[in-house]
Structures are given as C-alpha cells and as structure tokens.
Design a protein around this motif. Structure first.
Motif, PDB file in Angstrom:
ATOM      1  N   VAL A 289       0.864  -1.185   0.000  1.00 27.29           N
ATOM      2  CA  VAL A 289       0.000   0.000   0.000  1.00 27.29           C
ATOM      3  C   VAL A 289       0.899   1.233   0.000  1.00 27.29           C
ATOM      4  CG1 VAL A 289      -1.813   1.257   1.205  1.00 27.29           C
ATOM      5  CG2 VAL A 289      -1.787  -1.249   1.254  1.00 27.29           C
ATOM      6  N   LEU A 290       0.836   2.013  -1.065  1.00 28.45           N
ATOM      7  CA  LEU A 290       1.699   3.187  -1.183  1.00 28.45           C
ATOM      8  C   LEU A 290       1.187   4.322  -0.304  1.00 28.45           C
ATOM      9  CD1 LEU A 290       2.364   3.279  -5.034  1.00 28.45           C
ATOM     10  CD2 LEU A 290       3.642   2.102  -3.246  1.00 28.45           C
TER      11      LEU A 290
ATOM     12  N   VAL B  40      -5.802   6.843   7.208  1.00 32.97           N
ATOM     13  CA  VAL B  40      -6.627   6.046   6.296  1.00 32.97           C
ATOM     14  C   VAL B  40      -5.765   5.033   5.556  1.00 32.97           C
ATOM     15  CG1 VAL B  40      -7.980   6.158   4.165  1.00 32.97           C
ATOM     16  CG2 VAL B  40      -8.436   7.770   6.009  1.00 32.97           C
ATOM     17  N   CYS B  41      -4.639   5.508   5.039  1.00 37.34           N
ATOM     18  CA  CYS B  41      -3.711   4.643   4.307  1.00 37.34           C
ATOM     19  C   CYS B  41      -3.219   3.498   5.191  1.00 37.34           C
ATOM     20  CB  CYS B  41      -2.530   5.474   3.809  1.00 37.34           C
ATOM     21  SG  CYS B  41      -1.237   4.527   3.012  1.00 37.34           S
ATOM     22  N   GLU B  42      -2.795   3.828   6.405  1.00 36.14           N
ATOM     23  CA  GLU B  42      -2.247   2.806   7.307  1.00 36.14           C
ATOM     24  C   GLU B  42      -3.325   1.831   7.756  1.00 36.14           C
ATOM     25  OE1 GLU B  42       0.259   2.564  11.510  1.00 36.14           O
ATOM     26  OE2 GLU B  42       0.301   4.386  10.288  1.00 36.14           O
ATOM     27  N   ASP B  43      -4.535   2.329   8.013  1.00 34.99           N
ATOM     28  CA  ASP B  43      -5.611   1.441   8.456  1.00 34.99           C
ATOM     29  C   ASP B  43      -6.031   0.473   7.353  1.00 34.99           C
ATOM     30  OD1 ASP B  43      -5.659   2.471  10.982  1.00 34.99           O
ATOM     31  OD2 ASP B  43      -7.289   3.875  10.615  1.00 34.99           O
ATOM     32  N   ILE B  44      -6.021   0.925   6.104  1.00 32.80           N
ATOM     33  CA  ILE B  44      -6.342   0.021   4.994  1.00 32.80           C
ATOM     34  C   ILE B  44      -5.273  -1.065   4.885  1.00 32.80           C
ATOM     35  CG2 ILE B  44      -6.496  -0.129   2.467  1.00 32.80           C
ATOM     36  CD1 ILE B  44      -7.906   2.613   2.551  1.00 32.80           C
TER      37      ILE B  44
ATOM     38  N   GLU C  35      10.162  -4.686  -7.706  1.00 32.06           N
ATOM     39  CA  GLU C  35      11.051  -5.843  -7.706  1.00 32.06           C
ATOM     40  C   GLU C  35      11.670  -6.061  -6.330  1.00 32.06           C
ATOM     41  OE1 GLU C  35      11.118  -7.940  -9.883  1.00 32.06           O
ATOM     42  OE2 GLU C  35      10.724  -7.072 -11.832  1.00 32.06           O
ATOM     43  N   GLU C  36      12.020  -4.979  -5.652  1.00 30.62           N
ATOM     44  CA  GLU C  36      12.612  -5.112  -4.322  1.00 30.62           C
ATOM     45  C   GLU C  36      11.609  -5.674  -3.315  1.00 30.62           C
ATOM     46  OE1 GLU C  36      15.629  -4.769  -3.249  1.00 30.62           O
ATOM     47  OE2 GLU C  36      16.526  -4.042  -5.099  1.00 30.62           O
ATOM     48  N   LEU C  37      10.372  -5.199  -3.389  1.00 32.89           N
ATOM     49  CA  LEU C  37       9.364  -5.648  -2.427  1.00 32.89           C
ATOM     50  C   LEU C  37       8.752  -6.989  -2.819  1.00 32.89           C
ATOM     51  CD1 LEU C  37       7.459  -2.359  -1.544  1.00 32.89           C
ATOM     52  CD2 LEU C  37       9.401  -3.402  -0.397  1.00 32.89           C
ATOM     53  N   LYS C  38       8.911  -7.394  -4.100  1.00 31.71           N
ATOM     54  CA  LYS C  38       8.417  -8.687  -4.587  1.00 31.71           C
ATOM     55  C   LYS C  38       6.923  -8.855  -4.313  1.00 31.71           C
ATOM     56  CE  LYS C  38      12.835 -11.077  -4.039  1.00 31.71           C
ATOM     57  NZ  LYS C  38      13.625  -9.914  -3.587  1.00 31.71           N
ATOM     58  N   VAL C  39       6.132  -7.922  -4.841  1.00 31.57           N
ATOM     59  CA  VAL C  39       4.685  -7.988  -4.653  1.00 31.57           C
ATOM     60  C   VAL C  39       3.978  -8.101  -5.997  1.00 31.57           C
ATOM     61  CG1 VAL C  39       4.630  -6.747  -2.461  1.00 31.57           C
ATOM     62  CG2 VAL C  39       4.558  -5.453  -4.596  1.00 31.57           C
ATOM     63  N   GLY C  40       2.765  -8.623  -5.957  1.00 37.94           N
ATOM     64  CA  GLY C  40       1.977  -8.774  -7.168  1.00 37.94           C
ATOM     65  C   GLY C  40       1.156  -7.547  -7.510  1.00 37.94           C
ATOM     66  N   ALA C  41       0.894  -6.701  -6.501  1.00 35.43           N
ATOM     67  CA  ALA C  41       0.029  -5.542  -6.757  1.00 35.43           C
ATOM     68  C   ALA C  41       0.419  -4.358  -5.887  1.00 35.43           C
ATOM     69  CB  ALA C  41      -1.433  -5.911  -6.493  1.00 35.43           C
ATOM     70  N   LEU C  42       0.084  -3.174  -6.387  1.00 38.77           N
ATOM     71  CA  LEU C  42       0.273  -1.925  -5.643  1.00 38.77           C
ATOM     72  C   LEU C  42      -1.088  -1.266  -5.459  1.00 38.77           C
ATOM     73  CD1 LEU C  42       3.327  -0.365  -7.523  1.00 38.77           C
ATOM     74  CD2 LEU C  42       3.374  -1.586  -5.345  1.00 38.77           C
ATOM     75  N   LEU C  43      -1.318  -0.718  -4.276  1.00 38.43           N
ATOM     76  CA  LEU C  43      -2.550   0.028  -4.026  1.00 38.43           C
ATOM     77  C   LEU C  43      -2.188   1.502  -3.911  1.00 38.43           C
ATOM     78  CD1 LEU C  43      -5.599  -0.261  -3.566  1.00 38.43           C
ATOM     79  CD2 LEU C  43      -5.136  -0.275  -1.113  1.00 38.43           C
ATOM     80  N   LYS C  44      -2.762   2.308  -4.812  1.00 42.30           N
ATOM     81  CA  LYS C  44      -2.501   3.748  -4.829  1.00 42.30           C
ATOM     82  C   LYS C  44      -3.764   4.492  -4.425  1.00 42.30           C
ATOM     83  CE  LYS C  44       0.930   3.530  -8.563  1.00 42.30           C
ATOM     84  NZ  LYS C  44       1.307   4.048  -9.898  1.00 42.30           N
ATOM     85  N   MET C  45      -3.594   5.547  -3.622  1.00 38.99           N
ATOM     86  CA  MET C  45      -4.748   6.313  -3.160  1.00 38.99           C
ATOM     87  C   MET C  45      -4.467   7.805  -3.199  1.00 38.99           C
ATOM     88  SD  MET C  45      -6.046   4.054   0.103  1.00 38.99           S
ATOM     89  CE  MET C  45      -4.386   3.802   0.726  1.00 38.99           C
ATOM     90  N   THR C  46      -5.488   8.557  -3.524  1.00 41.59           N
ATOM     91  CA  THR C  46      -5.428  10.020  -3.456  1.00 41.59           C
ATOM     92  C   THR C  46      -6.548  10.489  -2.531  1.00 41.59           C
ATOM     93  OG1 THR C  46      -4.503  10.241  -5.672  1.00 41.59           O
ATOM     94  CG2 THR C  46      -5.593  12.165  -4.756  1.00 41.59           C
TER      95      THR C  46
END
Length: 544
Positions: free
Chosen positions: A161-162, A179-183, A216-227
């Motif tokens: 989660v970015l 909000v970001c941290e709780d998600i 690549e460093e975090l080796k994750v399949g998805a990123l969650l972006k929020m505004t």
C-alpha cells in the motif's frame, strides 16, 4: 552475444529452480550487474521484465516434468519454485491456456488411425476451427464496443500500500495518513494475502527508486494507490489497484462521504481490494476488518501524529520525537480512553525508552505488560498487544507463554513481521530450522530498517546447520543493505552460531570502533544472547 547472454541467464535460473525465493534481485547478483542494468538488457533482447523471464523458465521446466508420471502437480509446483500450487495453476493456465492437469492428459499413447477415423477427425477440426473463428469475431466486437479485457496476468496474492497522495488542507494530513495505514492493517489481517508493512514502503519510497525497482525489491503482485481530497464538507478517496507485473489497472473506484464514515469506508476498500485479488476471507477476518477502532476523529488524529513521531525516533533516534509521541498519545486518550491501539503505542514507547538500559527493571516490565493487557481488555483482537506480551515473557524466560502469545499475534495478523521475527529469536537456541523458517516469513513482509538484522540471523542459522553457501549469501545481502556493517564478520568462514557472530562482530569493531552499524548489531546479538548489560553498552555507544 545475445544468445550467449540469454543462455547464461537461463542456466542460472535452472540451477535455482527449486528455490522459491530466487527472483530478480538474486539473478542480478549472480550476473554481477545491477537490477536496473539486467532489466534493461532483458527488455532489449526479449521484451520481458526479469520476473516474466524467470517465470517462463519455471513453467517450461514444469511442462517437461508433467510429461512424466513421477510427480503430482503439487510436487511439480514446488520443484519449479512456486510457493503455492494454486498460484502455479493460475500462471500455467495464463501462459499455456490450460491447467497443468489438462496439459498432462494430452500426453496419450499413440494409437494407429484408420481412414474413417482420419476423415471424422478432419471434419471435427474444420468444425472447431470455424467455431473458433466465429467466437473470435464476437469477442473482438464485444471487446471493442465495451472495452472488456479478455486477458489479464495472474496476480500473486501480495500487495504493498503506497503512501497516500494528499490534496487539500494540511490539517487533515494525519487523517489521510491514518486512512492509508488502516487500509494496510485491514489487508494484513487476511491470511491469504502477503502484505508489506507500511514502514518498509515508506523507507523504499524515500530512496526515490523507480516504481519498477520498488516493485522488484518488495516482490509484490500488486500496488494500491490512493489520493485523498477534501471537497467542501466531504472527503473523497480515489483508489487504484495496479498489477505490479504489467502495470494494468485491476480496480479503480471513487469513495465519497463525510469524515464520520471514514472508518467504514476503510473497511469497504480493504475488502473490495482483497476480493479483486481473489483472496479467501474468513468470517472472523471480515469481522476484524469491519471493527471500528474509535468513534473520535480527534483521538485518531492525535494517535496518527504520535505514530509519526515514534517513526522519527525509530529512524533517527530523535529523543525529542519520543517525548512528543508520549504527549500525543496522552492527548488521544483524553478524547477516547477506550482507543486500544493507543495503549500498544504507549507500551512500545516504554520499550523504546528502557529496553537498552543496563538493567531492565521489574517496574518497566510491569508497566509494559499492564499497557498490553489494557489494550487486550478493550480489543481482544489486538495483534501488537500479544507481541508485547510475548516479548515480556521471552525476556522473563517464560518461553512457552511467549510461543503461545506469538502464535496468537500471527493468528490475528498473519502479516505481522515482528511476530515472525520474535519466533525466529525464540527458536535460536534449540531449533535452527524453525529460526530459518520464521526469518524467511519476517523478511518477506518487512523490507525496512530491521531487514539486515533479520538476514544476519538467517545467515547465522544456516551456518549453524552446515549450509555455508546460504549463510554467506544472506550475510552478503545484509552487508549490501547497510554498507559496511560487519565487513569482516560476513567474510569469515568460522561462524557457527549467534555467540560466534558476537565474537566476529567484536573483531570487526576492533578495525573500526566508531562503526555505528557494527555497534547496533552487537547490541542486537547480545540481546539475542540475553546479555542485556553488554547490549546496553553497545547501544549507548551508538548515541555518542
């Protein structure tokens, strides 16, 4: 030259097929080039990124194994480096258009054909070809008209989660961060997902790496972006779930409402994202996600401010930040005395202030334990409170109780890296295989400031059971992360256990008595060895 280059890469990957942790970073290391250089070469020669290149080699080997009858599909999945048979099935189907089981059934004994059977087969193929043509035209029309995606890359069930992109009045910045941290915390409660902790993401973003290197460093399949944006009296959240492998948008939604509904919205977003990733969510997990932590936005604001100050202390050892955090936690309790996470935050403050003292007083330990118990009396599902209890019991020597508390913490939050690392330390003296297991679990979820320490303990455990190459590899990885920590420690071949590590770190310190990284490692390893007086002295020297 291109052919030789690809052949060399392929050979290295094939030599490491059964190692599910062998990925882009390891391949670049074996080639003695940077990650970005290897990525650029592969894009130029194959039009694939590093992850895709490795995955296709794994799948090709799987095809070879499927042609025999010696292994089950699950065994083959593990043999070619997939940590999950389910994920293997998804990747295989995406690449070959059929499941591994269907592929295996295609390999049938050859039977002589009669002229009649050939004629029937020919007609059948003509019918199938015509059907496929008609179906393809229909799909093309529908796709063009409605914009449907006919093909999506399989998503590994892992996510980062970015930090939220904030627009608006700075007075609500902490609400946006919260909000970001709780998600992220809500997603972390789902066992079927691997979730990188927030502080790791913050640390990597501060390095200003490219998004591709970051993934690549975090080796994750998805990123969650929020505004996060304020429009008059409403709060608007724009949420996008991105396939980390190819950049496609898997989920995009706008959430709007007043501040009082923000906690409900956080739960809705976490569940929507998890569902989109195909995660299995139990009834208990759903209930924990839907629980509202506080009804006071003011208390939450003070809590988030305190967390930020605590993070500053953790990164920069700023004692003023620690004092600020304590005051902000107290203000949060003025507005909501039943806000359970505040008590775990205060317990961690006590830990930060007293853990490295030359002798740990019973008063300090009792205070930490009381705060953890208070948090659990308000919220029995508070994972961090169980970790604090576990550490209390570990220091007191009550290992069975510590084990039980760590297990409970993981049950409530399967992505709590601190619980895995705590278990790794707990098993250091009696079961190195368990230390290795839990170090891997911790390292896959935490890429922050404690990663070098996790990797050194992992290397030490490998060395203790005779795997010298693996030990050297993880010690080298730790060395890369913090420059010159234990420069002599990681090249010495006589390392056997944590006590041996302490001896070699002391030797490293003799070459550079002001090396704060070595001093820090000596403090941590002496803590592992229950030598609190020595740990305190080394930690004290990092402050001078």
């Amino acid at each position: 030259m291109n052919h030789d280059f690809i052949q060399k890469l392929t050979l290295i990957v094939r030599e490491n097929l059964e190692n599910e942790n062998f990925g882009p970073h390891q391949l670049a290391h074996e080639m003695n080039v940077s990650h970005s250089t290897l990525h650029r070469w592969l894009k130029q020669y194959t039009n694939k990124n590093i992850s895709q290149f490795i995955r296709e080699i794994r799948l090709k080997k799987a095809c070879e194994l499927l042609q025999g009858d010696d292994h089950t599909i699950s065994e083959i999945a593990y043999k070619v480096g997939f940590g999950s048979p389910t994920y293997f099935n998804r990747c295989f189907h995406e690449h070959y258009g059929c499941s591994p089981g269907e592929f295996k059934k295609r390999e049938l004994p050859h039977q002589p054909e009669t002229s009649e059977s050939k004629r029937i087969r020919s007609k059948r193929y003509m019918f199938i070809a015509a059907s496929i043509l008609v179906l393809s035209i229909l799909v093309l029309i529908v796709t063009k008209k409605y914009g449907f995606l006919t093909k999506k890359s399989p998503i590994e069930k892992s996510i980062a989660v970015l930090p939220v992109n904030y627009l608006g009045d700075t007075q609500h910045k902490y609400l946006a961060d919260g909000v970001c941290e709780d998600i992220q915390n809500n997603l972390a409660r789902i066992k079927d997902l691997r979730v990188i902790d927030v502080n790791s993401v913050k640390l990597y973003q501060s390095k200003k790496t490219t998004e591709e290197e970051f993934v690549e460093e975090l080796k994750v399949g998805a990123l969650l972006k929020m505004t996060f944006q304020e429009i008059e009296t409403d709060i608007v959240l724009y949420v996008s779930l991105i396939n980390a492998d190819d950049g496609t948008v898997l989920f995009s939604e706008r959430y709007i409402g007043d501040q009082n509904k923000i906690f409900v919205t956080q739960s809705e977003i976490a569940l929507a994202v998890a569902n989109k990733m195909g995660a299995n969510i139990s009834t208990e997990e759903r209930q924990r996600i839907e629980k509202i932590p506080t009804v006071s936005l003011t208390a939450n604001d003070f809590y988030q401010r305190a967390r930020e100050q605590q993070w500053k202390y953790w990164i920069n050892e700023d004692k003023r930040a620690l004092k600020n955090a304590k005051e902000l936690y107290s203000r949060a309790l003025e507005y909501d005395p039943n806000f359970a996470p505040v008590y775990t935050g205060m317990a961690l403050l006590e830990w930060n202030q007293n853990f490295w003292k030359s002798s740990i007083s019973e008063e300090y330990l009792d205070s930490v334990l009381w705060l953890a118990e208070k948090a659990l009396s308000l919220d029995k599902n508070n994972s961090d409170a169980y970790i604090i209890k576990a550490e209390y019991n570990r220091i007191k020597g009550f290992n069975d109780l510590a084990l039980s508390d760590f297990d409970k913490a993981i049950e409530l939050n399967p992505n709590n890296w601190m619980a895995y690392f705590g278990l790794a330390q707990l098993f250091t003296w009696n079961d190195f295989s368990m230390t290795i297991l839990y170090c891997h679990m911790a390292a896959s979820r935490h890429k922050g400031v404690m990663l070098p320490t996790i990797l050194r303990l992992l290397g030490s455990a490998y060395r203790s059971i005779g795997f010298r190459d693996e030990a050297r590899y993880y010690q080298t990885e730790a060395f890369k992360l913090d420059s010159d920590s234990a420069k002599y420690f990681l090249i010495n071949e006589s390392l056997e256990d944590v006590r041996g590590s302490i001896q070699l770190l002391e030797k490293a310190l003799s070459f550079d008595s002001t090396n704060t990284s070595v001093l820090w490692d000596l403090a941590v390893y002496n803590s592992f060895a229950a030598q609190q007086n020595k740990a305190f002295l080394y930690m004290k020297n990092t402050w001078t």
